[in-house]
Every structure is written in structure tokens, then in C-alpha cells.
Motif scaffolding. Structure first.
Motif, PDB file in Angstrom:
ATOM      1  N   VAL A 280       0.825  -1.224   0.000  1.00 55.27           N
ATOM      2  CA  VAL A 280       0.000   0.000   0.000  1.00 55.27           C
ATOM      3  C   VAL A 280       0.854   1.268   0.000  1.00 55.27           C
ATOM      4  N   GLY A 281       2.187   1.123  -0.100  1.00 54.12           N
ATOM      5  CA  GLY A 281       3.053   2.285  -0.304  1.00 54.12           C
ATOM      6  C   GLY A 281       3.664   2.888   0.935  1.00 54.12           C
ATOM      7  N   LEU A 282       3.887   2.083   1.971  1.00 54.28           N
ATOM      8  CA  LEU A 282       4.425   2.615   3.225  1.00 54.28           C
ATOM      9  C   LEU A 282       5.768   3.309   3.039  1.00 54.28           C
ATOM     10  N   VAL A 283       6.686   2.699   2.287  1.00 58.59           N
ATOM     11  CA  VAL A 283       8.045   3.246   2.180  1.00 58.59           C
ATOM     12  C   VAL A 283       8.036   4.634   1.564  1.00 58.59           C
ATOM     13  N   ARG A 284       7.255   4.831   0.518  1.00 60.59           N
ATOM     14  CA  ARG A 284       7.181   6.161  -0.105  1.00 60.59           C
ATOM     15  C   ARG A 284       6.636   7.204   0.866  1.00 60.59           C
ATOM     16  N   VAL A 285       5.621   6.836   1.635  1.00 57.10           N
ATOM     17  CA  VAL A 285       5.038   7.766   2.603  1.00 57.10           C
ATOM     18  C   VAL A 285       6.059   8.125   3.681  1.00 57.10           C
ATOM     19  N   LEU A 286       6.762   7.121   4.211  1.00 52.93           N
ATOM     20  CA  LEU A 286       7.774   7.377   5.242  1.00 52.93           C
ATOM     21  C   LEU A 286       8.909   8.228   4.690  1.00 52.93           C
ATOM     22  N   SER A 287       9.270   7.978   3.444  1.00 53.25           N
ATOM     23  CA  SER A 287      10.319   8.772   2.805  1.00 53.25           C
ATOM     24  C   SER A 287       9.920  10.242   2.738  1.00 53.25           C
ATOM     25  N   ASP A 288       8.674  10.501   2.347  1.00 53.74           N
ATOM     26  CA  ASP A 288       8.188  11.889   2.262  1.00 53.74           C
ATOM     27  C   ASP A 288       8.205  12.557   3.632  1.00 53.74           C
ATOM     28  N   ILE A 289       7.821  11.814   4.660  1.00 56.09           N
ATOM     29  CA  ILE A 289       7.809  12.386   6.011  1.00 56.09           C
ATOM     30  C   ILE A 289       9.226  12.727   6.471  1.00 56.09           C
ATOM     31  N   LEU A 290      10.164  11.807   6.251  1.00 57.78           N
ATOM     32  CA  LEU A 290      11.545  12.021   6.694  1.00 57.78           C
ATOM     33  C   LEU A 290      12.200  13.191   5.970  1.00 57.78           C
ATOM     34  N   GLN A 291      11.788  13.444   4.736  1.00 56.46           N
ATOM     35  CA  GLN A 291      12.372  14.547   3.969  1.00 56.46           C
ATOM     36  C   GLN A 291      11.778  15.900   4.333  1.00 56.46           C
ATOM     37  N   ASN A 292      10.686  15.886   5.065  1.00 62.25           N
ATOM     38  CA  ASN A 292      10.032  17.138   5.448  1.00 62.25           C
ATOM     39  C   ASN A 292      10.850  17.827   6.540  1.00 62.25           C
ATOM     40  N   PRO A 293      11.339  19.034   6.302  1.00 62.89           N
ATOM     41  CA  PRO A 293      12.186  19.716   7.294  1.00 62.89           C
ATOM     42  C   PRO A 293      11.465  20.040   8.599  1.00 62.89           C
ATOM     43  N   THR A 294      10.131  20.023   8.591  1.00 65.49           N
ATOM     44  CA  THR A 294       9.371  20.322   9.812  1.00 65.49           C
ATOM     45  C   THR A 294       9.036  19.061  10.601  1.00 65.49           C
ATOM     46  N   CYS A 295       9.498  17.911  10.138  1.00 67.08           N
ATOM     47  CA  CYS A 295       9.187  16.657  10.813  1.00 67.08           C
ATOM     48  C   CYS A 295       9.785  16.650  12.218  1.00 67.08           C
ATOM     49  N   SER A 296       8.968  16.356  13.221  1.00 67.39           N
ATOM     50  CA  SER A 296       9.427  16.355  14.608  1.00 67.39           C
ATOM     51  C   SER A 296      10.323  15.156  14.881  1.00 67.39           C
ATOM     52  N   LYS A 297      11.060  15.214  15.988  1.00 64.50           N
ATOM     53  CA  LYS A 297      11.954  14.113  16.348  1.00 64.50           C
ATOM     54  C   LYS A 297      11.166  12.836  16.616  1.00 64.50           C
ATOM     55  N   SER A 298      10.021  12.961  17.280  1.00 71.67           N
ATOM     56  CA  SER A 298       9.235  11.762  17.599  1.00 71.67           C
ATOM     57  C   SER A 298       8.738  11.081  16.328  1.00 71.67           C
ATOM     58  N   ARG A 299       8.279  11.880  15.350  1.00 72.09           N
ATOM     59  CA  ARG A 299       7.809  11.285  14.098  1.00 72.09           C
ATOM     60  C   ARG A 299       8.971  10.680  13.313  1.00 72.09           C
ATOM     61  N   THR A 300      10.116  11.348  13.336  1.00 68.53           N
ATOM     62  CA  THR A 300      11.296  10.806  12.663  1.00 68.53           C
ATOM     63  C   THR A 300      11.637   9.432  13.229  1.00 68.53           C
ATOM     64  N   GLU A 301      11.624   9.325  14.546  1.00 69.07           N
ATOM     65  CA  GLU A 301      12.008   8.067  15.185  1.00 69.07           C
ATOM     66  C   GLU A 301      10.986   6.966  14.924  1.00 69.07           C
ATOM     67  N   LYS A 302       9.700   7.331  14.848  1.00 73.64           N
ATOM     68  CA  LYS A 302       8.683   6.334  14.527  1.00 73.64           C
ATOM     69  C   LYS A 302       8.823   5.848  13.084  1.00 73.64           C
ATOM     70  N   CYS A 303       9.164   6.767  12.180  1.00 75.12           N
ATOM     71  CA  CYS A 303       9.388   6.381  10.781  1.00 75.12           C
ATOM     72  C   CYS A 303      10.568   5.416  10.678  1.00 75.12           C
ATOM     73  N   LEU A 304      11.640   5.699  11.391  1.00 77.40           N
ATOM     74  CA  LEU A 304      12.808   4.818  11.366  1.00 77.40           C
ATOM     75  C   LEU A 304      12.471   3.448  11.948  1.00 77.40           C
ATOM     76  N   LYS A 305      11.634   3.429  12.984  1.00 76.25           N
ATOM     77  CA  LYS A 305      11.210   2.163  13.580  1.00 76.25           C
ATOM     78  C   LYS A 305      10.448   1.309  12.558  1.00 76.25           C
ATOM     79  N   LEU A 306       9.544   1.945  11.819  1.00 72.59           N
ATOM     80  CA  LEU A 306       8.788   1.209  10.809  1.00 72.59           C
ATOM     81  C   LEU A 306       9.682   0.728   9.670  1.00 72.59           C
TER      82      LEU A 306
END
Length: 418
Positions: A280-306
């Protein structure tokens, strides 16, 4: 709370109050953030030059308001059902008056829920308000015989009535704070004769933002073991709907974004779920989130966990390897997160560089100054297995790194941040 022998006094349901005026709403409308206000109050706020949601403080990408017909109907039903003093009073202060509800009144309301001829839209908001008022009230409702089964039954009987489902999920969120009630609700939800999980998907698709967050947290709490995780994840459209929330509404609601990521982490325990997330495209979505300069530390860490989770099998590693920007983002975050998240980032790189031996990915990591960052990780107070993965990465990346390491030993500690 005010008492006289057998009475508990509760306020006007908070769902019916405008967050600005604190009066019962006459014409409830919702902003794009999902928060509902009385039309006159929010219009005055917007007309005065504000461009934020008063409740969440978020900047509004749109100032359009949408009539909340569900809340409007619930308020009218509630007023007609017995709190007529609010409807007849001309004083705004009347909306702050207290309505006395005895314990026996609540017991009668709960008993009436089992009558198919009763309107749940009238009864459930009253019970929710009562249970929300105090821990004592909540425990009384949670432990009332048969109440939990009646609430769960609502999800099977009222799948198309989103307002009722939203109220029901809030009730479940309250009563499942009690351990015994949580066990009973869990058993009822996973009863094969009950179609409850599909109703939760309906809330995620059509509910207010606050209801979606409540639903995601409830789903996360249900995912206690492998079998329950599998049952939830196999609910039609559930994972794809969550990915859609990450793609859209989460851009204006960080709390919703975090709730989706936490729920996905809780559900991604089985191989079949990981495979479905990739599809369903999880990797692309996580990639977009990680590239967002406003992404918070908590969201970054959750993306890395996934990402670390899905990189444990071949299809996941392949999907990550095909997203060059995702690989770059992982390398870039390597020295900017906590030790726990560093372990996840290193695991992602180790899986795609060392386990899969993908040369193109190795080159991409090297281009991103990956070796230097991996060496910096070696200086941190990390677990030994993390350092072992780092040493393996350095050895593999030597072949594509343009600077000769010579006799450099990967256990050194003299490398300093650039």
C-alpha cells in the motif's frame, strides 16, 4: 462535583459547547482541523484577522467552515430529551447550569440501551458525559453488567451513523481504562460474530480528527498479542486508510500523524502485515515524512522504527532500495536522533547494504557521507550489536568510498563531527 445522598451532578456535555464561547452551540460548524465551533463565534474569530484554529493553534490552510449536522442533531435530541431549561432560557449563562443526574438515572439509561426501540443518539452522549466527569463515574459505568457488550453491539448495528460511532469510541476509550473492562471489550471485539473493526475503519474515513485519533489509540491498545495484531491488520482497508491519513490530513494535524505511526508500529508484527504495508506504499510515505524539514523528532524516530521493521524481509529491503531519497534521509538522520532510533537507522542500512549487498544502495550511502556518520555513531554509547553492524557497514562501504582508509581500525574514537 456536587452531591446530595444519591445524586451526581454533571455539566452540559462538552461535545455540545463551543470552545470559544463555552455556550451550547446553536449552529455547529467544523474547521479543516476537525474542531467544531458555534458559527457566530468562529466567524467573529476569522473576521478579526486570525488565520489559526483557536483550539489547536494550527495555521489554517483553508478558512472554509462545514456545518456539523451530526452534532447539531445530537444537541437537538439532547435538549428535547429532558434538559429543557437550556432550550427555554434566554440567558447565555444558562448553558453553564448544572443538570442533576443520579446514579439510578444512569443505570436506567444503560438498561434502556438494550431496547432496540430506543434512540442510542440520545442515550449514549448522556452516559459519555457522566462517565467523563470523574474516575468514580467512569468506574461505575465500566463495571455496570452488560454495558460493554451493549456499546460494542453499537458498532455492528450503527455502521452508517458516524456520529453515534464517534460517541461510542469515546465511551470505549474511557471504560477500557479499567483492566477488567478492557479484557471484556477485547474479547467482544474479536468475537467472530461481531463486525466491529469495519466500523472503526468508517470512523477513520469519515469521522472528525479527534475521533480518528481516539480510534487509532484504541486500535493500538487492542493490539496486545500476535493474533490480535493479525486480526486488526487483516480488516479490509484498515492499513490503506491509515496510509491515506499520513498522506493528507496529518499535514495539518501532528497529533493525528503521530497516532497513525504508533498504531502501524503496534500492528506490524507479522510477515503478512509487513507485506501488505509495502504493497500500500508505506516506504514512499515514510520517505516523504523524513524529507520534510518540519518533521518532529518523535515522528522521525517512529518512521525509522517502521523502516527497520519492514527491512527485515526481502520485499521490504527491495522497496527501500528503490527509494533513493528514503535511503538518503535515513543517512541524514543517522546522527540526529536518540540511541534507540540510531539502532533502527543502522539496522535499515545494514539490512540493505550488508544483507542484500545492493551495490547501488552502497554507493548512495557513501555519497551521503555515510561512512563518516557511521564512524560517528561508533563513538556513541550504543549497544555492542549496533557497533558490530556499524563495523560491518564500514567494511562493505570501503569499496565505494573515495577516500582510502589505509590501516584505519573501525574501533577508533578519534573521529570528530564535521
Amino acid at each position: 462535583m456536587v452531591r446530595d445522598s444519591n445524586k451526581l451532578y454533571v455539566t452540559v456535555p462538552s461535545l455540545f459547547r463551543c470552545p470559544i464561547s463555552m455556550d451550547v452551540m446553536r449552529s455547529p460548524v467544523s474547521l479543516c482541523t476537525g474542531v467544531t465551533y458555534d458559527r457566530s463565534s468562529i466567524q467573529n474569530w476569522l473576521d478579526s484577522g486570525h488565520n489559526t484554529c483557536p483550539a489547536t493553534k494550527q495555521v489554517l490552510p483553508s478558512k472554509d467552515v462545514i456545518p456539523n449536522l451530526t452534532v447539531h442533531r445530537l444537541i437537538n435530541l439532547w435538549l428535547r430529551s429532558g434538559d429543557r431549561s437550556l432550550a427555554s432560557s434566554s440567558s447565555p449563562a444558562a448553558s453553564h447550569s448544572l443538570s442533576a443526574v443520579s446514579i439510578e438515572d444512569v443505570r436506567n439509561l444503560i438498561r434502556r440501551m438494550g431496547n432496540d426501540n430506543e434512540d442510542i443518539a440520545i442515550l449514549l452522549p448522556k452516559i459519555l458525559e457522566f462517565a467523563s466527569y470523574s474516575d468514580e463515574n467512569r468506574r461505575l459505568v465500566a463495571n455496570f453488567p452488560g454495558f460493554d457488550s451493549e456499546v460494542v453491539r453499537i458498532f455492528s448495528k450503527n455502521r452508517s451513523v458516524i456520529g453515534i460511532l464517534e460517541t461510542a469510541i469515546r465511551v470505549l476509550g474511557l471504560i477500557t481504562r479499567e483492566n477488567e473492562a478492557e479484557k471484556r471489550v477485547r474479547a467482544l471485539i474479536f468475537d467472530s460474530t461481531r463486525d466491529c473493526l469495519s466500523s472503526l475503519v468508517s470512523i477513520l474515513q469519515n469521522g472528525a480528527v479527534s475521533s480518528k485519533i481516539e480510534t487509532l489509540r484504541f486500535l493500538e491498545s487492542l493490539a496486545g498479542d500476535v493474533q490480535s495484531k493479525r486480526s486488526i491488520a487483516e480488516t479490509p482497508d484498515l492499513l490503506s486508510v491509515q496510509l491515506n491519513l499520513l498522506r493528507s490530513e496529518s499535514k495539518i494535524n501532528a497529533e493525528l500523524h503521530d497516532a497513525v505511526l504508533s498504531c502501524l508500529i503496534a500492528l506490524s508484527a507479522t510477515q503478512s502485515t509487513k507485506m501488505q504495508l509495502i504493497r500500500v506504499g508505506l516506504v514512499r510515505v515514510l520517505s516523504d515524512i523524513l524529507q520534510n524539514p518540519t518533521c518532529s523528532k518523535s515522528r522521525t524516530e517512529k518512521c525509522l522504527k517502521l523502516l527497520a521493521t519492514v527491512s527485515t524481509f526481502a520485499e521490504g529491503r527491495s522497496a527501500i532500495s528503490e527509494e533513493w531519497q528514503c535511503v538518503e534521509a535515513v543517512v541524514e538522520k543517522l546522527v540526529k536522533v536518540t540511541n534507540a532510533a540510531v539502532e533502527d537507522a543502522v539496522a535499515v542500512l545494514w539490512n540493505i547494504c550488508c544483507l542484500s549487498r545492493n551495490v547501488k544502495v552502497q554507493e548512495e550511502v557513501a555519497k551521503g557521507n555515510g561512512v563518516t556518520k557511521i564512524l560517528l555513531v561508533l563513538q556513541r554509547d550504543c549497544e555492542e550489536h549496533v557497533k558490530k553492524m556499524c563495523r560491518d557497514l564500514v567494511k562493505v562501504l570501503r569499496a565505494v568510498w573515495k577516500v582510502d582508509l589505509g590501516s584505519y581500525e573501525t574501533k577508533t574514537t578519534h573521529i570528530k563531527p564535521c
